[in-house]
Write an enzyme that holds these catalytic residues in place. Structure first.
Site, PDB file in Angstrom:
ATOM      1  N   HIS A  92      44.395  43.139  31.500  1.00 20.56           N
ATOM      2  CA  HIS A  92      45.812  43.440  31.708  1.00 20.56           C
ATOM      3  C   HIS A  92      46.307  44.364  30.617  1.00 20.56           C
ATOM      4  O   HIS A  92      45.840  44.272  29.478  1.00 20.56           O
ATOM      5  CB  HIS A  92      46.649  42.149  31.718  1.00 20.56           C
ATOM      6  CG  HIS A  92      47.966  42.332  32.366  1.00 20.56           C
ATOM      7  ND1 HIS A  92      49.078  42.768  31.675  1.00 20.56           N
ATOM      8  CD2 HIS A  92      48.359  42.189  33.655  1.00 20.56           C
ATOM      9  CE1 HIS A  92      50.095  42.861  32.515  1.00 20.56           C
ATOM     10  NE2 HIS A  92      49.685  42.531  33.717  1.00 20.56           N
TER      11      HIS A  92
ATOM     12  N   GLU B  42      45.810  38.438  39.796  1.00 18.98           N
ATOM     13  CA  GLU B  42      45.214  38.779  41.088  1.00 18.98           C
ATOM     14  C   GLU B  42      44.045  37.872  41.463  1.00 18.98           C
ATOM     15  O   GLU B  42      43.713  37.749  42.635  1.00 18.98           O
ATOM     16  CB  GLU B  42      44.748  40.238  41.089  1.00 18.98           C
ATOM     17  CG  GLU B  42      45.814  41.245  40.732  1.00 18.98           C
ATOM     18  CD  GLU B  42      46.930  41.354  41.755  1.00 18.98           C
ATOM     19  OE1 GLU B  42      47.251  40.333  42.397  1.00 18.98           O
ATOM     20  OE2 GLU B  42      47.478  42.440  41.900  1.00 18.98           O
TER      21      GLU B  42
HETATM   22  N1  CMC Z   1      36.469  44.743  33.779  1.00 15.91           N
HETATM   23  C1  CMC Z   1      35.677  45.337  32.858  1.00 15.91           C
HETATM   24  N2  CMC Z   1      36.133  46.043  31.818  1.00 15.91           N
HETATM   25  C2  CMC Z   1      37.454  46.148  31.700  1.00 15.91           C
HETATM   26  C3  CMC Z   1      38.355  45.553  32.603  1.00 15.91           C
HETATM   27  C4  CMC Z   1      37.802  44.824  33.670  1.00 15.91           C
HETATM   28  N3  CMC Z   1      38.584  44.232  34.577  1.00 15.91           N
HETATM   29  N4  CMC Z   1      39.624  45.820  32.229  1.00 15.91           N
HETATM   30  C5  CMC Z   1      39.536  46.575  31.128  1.00 15.91           C
HETATM   31  N5  CMC Z   1      38.229  46.770  30.811  1.00 15.91           N
HETATM   32  C6  CMC Z   1      37.706  47.508  29.663  1.00 15.91           C
HETATM   33  C7  CMC Z   1      37.767  49.001  29.913  1.00 15.91           C
HETATM   34  O1  CMC Z   1      36.600  49.468  30.571  1.00 15.91           O
HETATM   35  C8  CMC Z   1      37.907  49.542  28.514  1.00 15.91           C
HETATM   36  O2  CMC Z   1      36.650  49.528  27.896  1.00 15.91           O
HETATM   37  P1  CMC Z   1      36.204  50.764  26.969  1.00 15.91           P
HETATM   38  O3  CMC Z   1      37.221  50.800  25.862  1.00 15.91           O
HETATM   39  O4  CMC Z   1      34.836  50.374  26.521  1.00 15.91           O
HETATM   40  O5  CMC Z   1      36.248  51.975  27.840  1.00 15.91           O
HETATM   41  C9  CMC Z   1      38.734  48.476  27.812  1.00 15.91           C
HETATM   42  O6  CMC Z   1      38.538  47.265  28.531  1.00 15.91           O
HETATM   43  C10 CMC Z   1      40.217  48.803  27.828  1.00 15.91           C
HETATM   44  O7  CMC Z   1      40.576  49.170  29.128  1.00 15.91           O
HETATM   45  P2  CMC Z   1      41.915  49.918  29.504  1.00 15.91           P
HETATM   46  O8  CMC Z   1      41.675  50.707  30.725  1.00 15.91           O
HETATM   47  O9  CMC Z   1      42.459  50.624  28.298  1.00 15.91           O
HETATM   48  O10 CMC Z   1      42.868  48.755  29.808  1.00 15.91           O
HETATM   49  P3  CMC Z   1      44.215  48.932  30.519  1.00 15.91           P
HETATM   50  O11 CMC Z   1      45.206  48.171  29.770  1.00 15.91           O
HETATM   51  O12 CMC Z   1      44.525  50.341  30.764  1.00 15.91           O
HETATM   52  O13 CMC Z   1      43.880  48.306  31.946  1.00 15.91           O
HETATM   53  C11 CMC Z   1      43.931  47.138  33.926  1.00 15.91           C
HETATM   54  C12 CMC Z   1      44.549  47.285  32.537  1.00 15.91           C
HETATM   55  C13 CMC Z   1      44.624  45.978  34.635  1.00 15.91           C
HETATM   56  C14 CMC Z   1      44.138  48.418  34.716  1.00 15.91           C
HETATM   57  C15 CMC Z   1      42.410  46.845  33.763  1.00 15.91           C
HETATM   58  O14 CMC Z   1      42.222  45.682  32.999  1.00 15.91           O
HETATM   59  C16 CMC Z   1      41.689  46.763  35.087  1.00 15.91           C
HETATM   60  O15 CMC Z   1      41.296  47.783  35.651  1.00 15.91           O
HETATM   61  N6  CMC Z   1      41.497  45.509  35.649  1.00 15.91           N
HETATM   62  C17 CMC Z   1      40.863  45.372  36.943  1.00 15.91           C
HETATM   63  C18 CMC Z   1      41.882  45.598  38.056  1.00 15.91           C
HETATM   64  C19 CMC Z   1      42.878  44.467  38.160  1.00 15.91           C
HETATM   65  O16 CMC Z   1      42.521  43.300  38.101  1.00 15.91           O
HETATM   66  N7  CMC Z   1      44.147  44.842  38.353  1.00 15.91           N
HETATM   67  C20 CMC Z   1      45.233  43.910  38.475  1.00 15.91           C
HETATM   68  C21 CMC Z   1      46.114  43.954  37.256  1.00 15.91           C
HETATM   69  S1  CMC Z   1      47.236  42.569  37.148  1.00 15.91           S
HETATM   70  C22 CMC Z   1      48.390  42.912  38.366  1.00 15.91           C
HETATM   71  C23 CMC Z   1      49.589  43.535  37.837  1.00 15.91           C
HETATM   72  O17 CMC Z   1      50.318  42.919  37.035  1.00 15.91           O
HETATM   73  O18 CMC Z   1      49.829  44.675  38.250  1.00 15.91           O
END
Ligand code: CMC
Length: 363
Positions: A246, A305
């Site tokens: 998240h 989710e």
């Molecule tokens: N699985 C594997 N690795 C992950 C995940 C995940 N679900 N989420 C983040 N990471 C890793 C990402 O690859 C990155 O690693 P690195 O620094 O080595 O490249 C690191 O963690 C930081 O990721 P980020 O993209 O900077 O994190 P973010 O804050 O931008 O992403 C997110 C938040 C929700 C988009 C992401 O965690 C994700 O894609 N989760 C899976 C999709 C999901 O479950 N979405 C629903 C979100 S909750 C509903 C809502 O409130 O909208």
């Protein structure tokens, strides 16, 4: 690139607060666990709308007016044609909402709360070749959604589970779709326009499009002893685990436990889904362990989710409809934020940081 802009405050709000370090969600002064324990959908709408629109006596009066709006909105179901029906459910819903009048008043807000709740069950039935079921205004919003979907009065456990879901996801700070709603409202475009922008932002898999893929993942894993190998392989292939991580929470998303609690109560009444919950719990534990090893510097925990997928599946929504159900629940948050923004009257106009080439100086 982290250019320091990630933490810029884009709006002040009295509606909800997400404390990512403590794993706490506050909705208008009430913590989520308290709200889920005591409120139904009609109560949370009354809470979120209070002071923003003209007053409604109480949640019961609000429920009556919303029931009437569901009946009015049902007339639009007739306009669904074959081309529209070929689109994914959330896109059909968005197209139907785009035909509604724009406005900034309570009547428009009620219409926009009723619309997704009526359109989604009708679209799902039409896609299955069944006749849409007209709303029953005397039912609660949650009960009527299930009645329109399943063509029979739902049992109390199912209604309580859907109510818990709708309350849990009603509002959540300045998430991507709510921000989209506020940006549009800040131009004074109208509530319908705000909701359309919000649905468009919601549908992506990084926001409200994740729960369908969560079920796909559970299906692919199949059994608890397969979980670890499958998850490691997925991460090796550079995939993200759906239902984890998240932007704001650095600990467990409190909505995950609210929904897990609702799911357990539903399953106690309808044991059919017990196996899937056992699988989900095993996958959750494996995923947390694997993510801790793979990303030791980034706390990644379960998000809303993951258990949304199981709860909506247990309520017999097809997985391609999950984003639409999310939209049904989140519309109240979008509307409250849009109205709060438009009452404030200030255009949201962030500035970008230009990193492109500069014009050449004439020689
Ligand atoms: N699985 C594997 N690795 C992950 C995940 C995940 N679900 N989420 C983040 N990471 C890793 C990402 O690859 C990155 O690693 P690195 O620094 O080595 O490249 C690191 O963690 C930081 O990721 P980020 O993209 O900077 O994190 P973010 O804050 O931008 O992403 C997110 C938040 C929700 C988009 C992401 O965690 C994700 O894609 N989760 C899976 C999709 C999901 O479950 N979405 C629903 C979100 S909750 C509903 C809502 O409130 O909208």
């Amino acid at each position: 690139m982290n250019n320091g802009l990630e933490d810029v405050v884009a709006a002040e709000t009295q509606l909800s607060h997400v404390n990512g370090e403590a794993g706490q969600l506050i909705i208008r002064g009430v913590s989520l666990d308290r709200l889920v324990a005591h409120a139904r959908y009609e109560d949370v709408v009354t809470l979120l709308f209070s002071g923003l629109f003209e007053p409604i006596a109480d949640a019961a009066e609000f429920g009556r007016r919303l029931g009437q709006k569901r009946v009015e909105i049902f007339a639009h179901v007739e306009t669904i044609d074959r081309d529209l029906l070929a689109l994914p459910p959330v896109d059909v819903m968005r197209a139907l909402i785009a035909r509604l009048a724009d406005g900034d008043d309570l009547d428009t807000a009620l219409m926009l709360l009723a619309a997704p709740a009526v359109f989604l069950p009708a679209v799902l039935r039409l896609k299955r070749g069944e006749t849409p079921v007209a709303p029953t205004p005397a039912l609660s919003h949650a009960a009527d959604i299930l009645a329109m979907l399943g063509a029979r009065v739902p049992n109390d456990a199912a209604v309580a589970a859907l109510d818990a879901y709708l309350v849990t996801i009603s509002d959540h700070g300045l998430n991507a779709s709510t921000f989209a709603s506020r940006v549009v409202a800040s131009t004074k475009a109208g509530l319908t326009s705000s909701v359309l922008a919000a649905i468009s932002a919601l549908k992506g898999p990084l926001h409200g499009g994740a729960p369908g893929p969560v079920l796909d993942m559970l299906d692919a894993i199949g059994t608890p002893d397969n979980a670890q190998d499958w998850l490691v392989r997925a991460l090796d292939q550079g995939e993200r685990l759906m239902g984890f991580g998240h932007r704001v929470y650095r600990v467990r998303d409190p909505r995950a436990d609210a929904l897990k609690g609702a799911l357990k109560q539903l399953v106690a009444a309808e044991p059919a889904n017990r196996d899937r919950i056992e699988l989900a719990e095993a996958v959750e534990q494996s995923a947390l362990a694997v993510l801790r090893l793979r990303k030791p510097d980034r706390p990644l925990d379960v998000n809303v989710e993951f258990y949304t997928a199981l709860l909506l599946d247990a309520l017999k929504f097809p997985r391609d409809a999950f984003t639409g159900v999310f939209a049904i629940g989140r519309t109240v948050g979008w509307l409250a934020h849009a109205r709060e923004q438009s009452l404030e009257g200030r255009l949201i106009r962030p500035r970008s940081v230009y990193v492109g080439p500069l014009p050449q100086q004439a020689a």
